[in-house]
Design a protein around this motif. Sequence first.
Motif, PDB file in Angstrom:
ATOM      1  N   SER A  63       0.845  -1.191   0.000  1.00  0.00           N
ATOM      2  CA  SER A  63       0.000   0.000   0.000  1.00  0.00           C
ATOM      3  C   SER A  63       0.882   1.242   0.000  1.00  0.00           C
ATOM      4  O   SER A  63       1.956   1.256   0.605  1.00  0.00           O
ATOM      5  N   GLY A  64       0.450   2.251  -0.764  1.00  0.00           N
ATOM      6  CA  GLY A  64       1.223   3.476  -0.855  1.00  0.00           C
ATOM      7  C   GLY A  64       2.313   3.426  -1.914  1.00  0.00           C
ATOM      8  O   GLY A  64       3.114   4.352  -2.021  1.00  0.00           O
ATOM      9  N   CYS A  65       2.337   2.374  -2.738  1.00  0.00           N
ATOM     10  CA  CYS A  65       3.407   2.276  -3.731  1.00  0.00           C
ATOM     11  C   CYS A  65       3.075   3.033  -5.016  1.00  0.00           C
ATOM     12  O   CYS A  65       3.914   3.190  -5.877  1.00  0.00           O
ATOM     13  N   GLY A  66       1.822   3.500  -5.133  1.00  0.00           N
ATOM     14  CA  GLY A  66       1.443   4.281  -6.309  1.00  0.00           C
ATOM     15  C   GLY A  66       0.609   3.519  -7.315  1.00  0.00           C
ATOM     16  O   GLY A  66       0.212   4.060  -8.335  1.00  0.00           O
ATOM     17  N   LYS A  67       0.292   2.258  -7.008  1.00  0.00           N
ATOM     18  CA  LYS A  67      -0.438   1.452  -7.997  1.00  0.00           C
ATOM     19  C   LYS A  67      -1.850   1.986  -8.243  1.00  0.00           C
ATOM     20  O   LYS A  67      -2.300   2.054  -9.393  1.00  0.00           O
ATOM     21  N   THR A  68      -2.538   2.400  -7.163  1.00  0.00           N
ATOM     22  CA  THR A  68      -3.881   2.944  -7.338  1.00  0.00           C
ATOM     23  C   THR A  68      -3.832   4.303  -8.037  1.00  0.00           C
ATOM     24  O   THR A  68      -4.702   4.617  -8.850  1.00  0.00           O
ATOM     25  N   THR A  69      -2.799   5.089  -7.750  1.00  0.00           N
ATOM     26  CA  THR A  69      -2.656   6.391  -8.415  1.00  0.00           C
ATOM     27  C   THR A  69      -2.516   6.196  -9.926  1.00  0.00           C
ATOM     28  O   THR A  69      -3.151   6.910 -10.706  1.00  0.00           O
ATOM     29  N   LEU A  70      -1.710   5.208 -10.334  1.00  0.00           N
ATOM     30  CA  LEU A  70      -1.540   4.941 -11.764  1.00  0.00           C
ATOM     31  C   LEU A  70      -2.889   4.548 -12.393  1.00  0.00           C
ATOM     32  O   LEU A  70      -3.248   5.013 -13.474  1.00  0.00           O
ATOM     33  N   LEU A  71      -3.654   3.730 -11.654  1.00  0.00           N
ATOM     34  CA  LEU A  71      -4.971   3.318 -12.138  1.00  0.00           C
ATOM     35  C   LEU A  71      -5.895   4.537 -12.303  1.00  0.00           C
ATOM     36  O   LEU A  71      -6.617   4.661 -13.293  1.00  0.00           O
TER      37      LEU A  71
END
Lengths: 356, 267
Positions: free
Chosen positions: A45-53
């Motif tokens: 969590s917090g690695c940026g994966k959701t932000t990229l999505l």
Amino acid sequence: MTETIAVEARNAIKAFGQGDVAVRALDDVSVQIRKGEFFTLLGPSGCGKTTLLRLIAGFETPTSGSILLDGKDITSDPPNRRPVNTVFQSYALFPHLTVAQNVSFGLQMQGRPKAEVTATTDRMLALVRLEAMAGRKTSQLSGGQQQRVALARALAPQPKVLLLDEPLSALDLKLRKEMQTELKRLQTETGITFIFVTHDQEEALTMSDRIGVMSAGKILQIGGPRDIYTRPANRFVASFIGETNFLPGTLRDGRVILASGGSIEVAATLRNAGNVTVAVRPEQVRIVPATEPDALPATITDLVYFGTDTHCHMALADGSEVVARLQSSVSGEAGLERGGRVGLRFAPGAAQVLGE
Amino acid sequence: MASKGFDATSLPGFTAIAAIAFIALYAPIITLVGYSFNGANSISSWGGFSFRWYEAAWANATVQEATIRSLVIAASASLIATTAATMAALGTTRRGSFGGQTFIYVMINQPLMVPEIVTAVALLIVFASVKVATGYTGLGYLILAHAAFCIPFAYLPIRARLEGMDLSLETAAADLYANPWQTFRHVTLPLVLPGIIAGAMLAFVISLDDVVITEFVKSAGQDTLPTYMLGQLRRGVTPEVNAISTVLLGLTVLLLTVFFLLTRKRD
């Protein structure tokens, strides 16, 4: 080549906050996702994966860089003009609408003809096996059923890309396994490109065609599940996916001289790089009699029984720990016991040299 | 829940103070309602049970006119106030944070803070010159004045509802090809509707029983029910005023009950 690429991020940076306190949720990420593939963004969590999505969906605008869909720059398009749909972590089902109305929402907003809306909605409900629930309110459904409504709703407008934001995290283990199979089936049947976000490495390994492992706003490695698992690019990937033994040493002429004494043969192509870390998966560790030549001497410190497998914890000469995963039937016959002296070997090609 | 630890009922005098407070709150109202059924001409000596004052009020043409006027003003003012309040609530909850946000919030709720008599005098002065300039003397002034002070009462429940809403629903609508207007029309509005109805009810009730501003703003012959009652008290009170009050009370309690049901329910 470009026509086989569904989505591309080019040097995407997303910073939150301003000036000195700005945090880069995405730090110069470039990735190409192929048409029709099941691509997973995996990371803590917090690695940026959701932000990229969210950048691909259009819910956020990148601070710099661009997002391309079918080779067309969509960076500044609002979400309602992108042929991309999302399955939200919270499902975000409309509580005031029925199951069928939820599924047909996207089609209606697109202004599709009424007959088509009805036909597609029925087809989608059949696809997720919820025909019987069409008239229910979504609050009357179980978690797994709500999940399937969310899927049907996002698939109904036949998007070019389906984005899934940790959709299985709210389900219990058994249901999660079922939904993994279901998702894979839906992806195969519809042929739609899936971009799946998860922090669960097992989920990523079982479902994906390719995985992008992320940490601290960067993509560290992209590859098939087997690649990522057997040839991790660095220590983070090796430790995040599966269990790994890390052994420090120095690389010299195709061998790693371990800090604990002894040496392991590795791929001869590697340049002498001084201090390195060797990664070995527990299932690649072989236990042999201590008397065998060239075997690393070790002492068994603990045996942990997991049913089919037994984990054998061992200490090397310098005290560093190595874990071997053995089939329980094998370890039982071998007469292993705590305090026993054994030798270690690694399966050919199992030892991966990681840069520091 | 409070089986252990602090329990307010164990403080000395709790029961007595609670009883006195409730008597102070409700005894006058019970007396008022009781005497509305008085058969005699007095509001303080009992002359047997009767509906005669209800009949008298019902037959009184002035009361009829004032009632209709009150309802027209309350309905129009609450409609205007609710529309404005809905827009204000959207404007303060569905956008990025901006400078002066708290200031705007205070400005919207101004009528809650400015003494009503001050607003009344201010409106009297403004409307007097408008009346001279335009020659218009209709109910418009009262409707506008009521709408203005009803806005915060409509705004607060609508804002609460909007803030309690799952924002991912609107994101999902946008994701499913709804443009901003469609998102509002098909997702935000239906979900916030209970808040809007609650706001409208509260505004209606607040408008219905206003005296101070109405007394200052009304032209001759524009008595509402409360200002009519105030006028009656100056002459000589009959239980007719009690009867009208009781009906007004009943209507208010009904609307506020609906209001509480709508704001309490979370789905």
